[in-house]
Design a protein around this motif. Structure first.
Motif, PDB file in Angstrom:
ATOM      1  N   ALA A 180      12.820   1.197  -1.654  1.00 35.95           N
ATOM      2  CA  ALA A 180      14.175   1.158  -2.192  1.00 35.95           C
ATOM      3  C   ALA A 180      15.213   1.331  -1.085  1.00 35.95           C
ATOM      4  O   ALA A 180      15.854   2.377  -0.969  1.00 35.95           O
TER       5      ALA A 180
ATOM      6  N   GLY B  50      12.771   0.344  -7.913  1.00 35.66           N
ATOM      7  CA  GLY B  50      12.487   0.899  -9.223  1.00 35.66           C
ATOM      8  C   GLY B  50      11.808  -0.057 -10.182  1.00 35.66           C
ATOM      9  O   GLY B  50      11.576   0.290 -11.342  1.00 35.66           O
TER      10      GLY B  50
ATOM     11  N   ARG C 252      18.746   2.788 -10.371  1.00 30.42           N
ATOM     12  CA  ARG C 252      17.471   2.642  -9.665  1.00 30.42           C
ATOM     13  C   ARG C 252      16.599   3.891  -9.811  1.00 30.42           C
ATOM     14  O   ARG C 252      15.384   3.791  -9.883  1.00 30.42           O
TER      15      ARG C 252
ATOM     16  N   VAL D 185       4.257   7.034  -8.380  1.00 28.42           N
ATOM     17  CA  VAL D 185       4.863   5.796  -7.900  1.00 28.42           C
ATOM     18  C   VAL D 185       5.216   5.907  -6.423  1.00 28.42           C
ATOM     19  O   VAL D 185       5.502   6.988  -5.912  1.00 28.42           O
TER      20      VAL D 185
ATOM     21  N   ASP E 110       8.038   3.719  -4.241  1.00 28.99           N
ATOM     22  CA  ASP E 110       9.139   2.789  -4.500  1.00 28.99           C
ATOM     23  C   ASP E 110       9.823   2.419  -3.188  1.00 28.99           C
ATOM     24  O   ASP E 110      10.395   3.274  -2.510  1.00 28.99           O
TER      25      ASP E 110
ATOM     26  N   LEU F 129       6.523   0.064  -6.670  1.00 30.44           N
ATOM     27  CA  LEU F 129       7.798  -0.469  -7.150  1.00 30.44           C
ATOM     28  C   LEU F 129       8.627  -0.956  -5.977  1.00 30.44           C
ATOM     29  O   LEU F 129       8.434  -0.524  -4.841  1.00 30.44           O
ATOM     30  N   GLU F 130       9.567  -1.834  -6.280  1.00 31.20           N
ATOM     31  CA  GLU F 130      10.625  -2.203  -5.353  1.00 31.20           C
ATOM     32  C   GLU F 130      11.934  -2.065  -6.109  1.00 31.20           C
ATOM     33  O   GLU F 130      12.100  -2.693  -7.166  1.00 31.20           O
TER      34      GLU F 130
ATOM     35  N   ARG G 232      12.919   4.247 -11.601  1.00 33.14           N
ATOM     36  CA  ARG G 232      11.803   4.882 -10.892  1.00 33.14           C
ATOM     37  C   ARG G 232      11.176   5.994 -11.730  1.00 33.14           C
ATOM     38  O   ARG G 232       9.954   6.086 -11.856  1.00 33.14           O
TER      39      ARG G 232
END
Length: 154
Positions: A74, A148, A125, A70, A72, A145-146, A129
């Motif tokens: 964040a 998570g 979060r 992933v 992410d 992801l954004e 994730r």
């Protein structure tokens, strides 16, 4: 162009599993929250290189690090703009787990936990994730992801 650009920090970590499918979670010495092994990307270093370096520094082992699971986006009110990369650390056998040490004293302990316990062990979060990374690993995917979450809430 107005000359303004995002200044993003990047961090990279790895998900490790034991033969029973449990996920490694570590306890950092510098914060109360649990985490996965990894850390910030340094200048002129790729996220993958940072992950490999951080694992060696934090756990004292050099397992092969696999593919990206992933990425992410964040941002954090305290840390600012951040993108976090999670790579597949694979399954660690009993011998490798026994060789784990904490050479840089950033980690004080580790545990192996069932995926279904992550929500109780990690901040929300990070739990999202890590759970998304476990699913991506199972499906052979790489997921964006954004905070998570997959875009669209999935």
């Amino acid at each position: 162009m107005n000359g303004r650009f995002v200044r993003t920090r990047a961090a990279a970590g790895a998900l490790f599993f034991d033969p029973d499918g449990r996920v490694m979670i570590v306890q950092p010495s510098y914060k109360p929250q649990r985490d996965i092994p990894g850390g910030f990307v340094e200048p002129e270093e790729t996220p993958y290189e940072a992950c490999v370096r951080e694992i060696a520094e934090e756990l004292g082992i050099h397992p092969p690090i696999g593919r990206l699971l992933v990425a992410d986006w964040a941002p954090d009110p305290e840390a600012g703009e951040m993108v976090l990369f999670v790579f597949d650390g694979g399954v660690l056998d009993a011998e490798t787990l026994e060789r784990i040490t904490f050479p840089d004293d950033e980690i004080t302990a580790f545990g192996l936990h069932p995926v279904e316990d992550l929500d109780d062990l990690l901040i929300p979060r990070l739990a999202r994730r890590v759970t998304a990374a476990v699913t991506a690993r199972e499906l052979g995917e790489t997921v964006y992801l954004e905070h998570g979450l997959r875009l669209g809430g999935g």
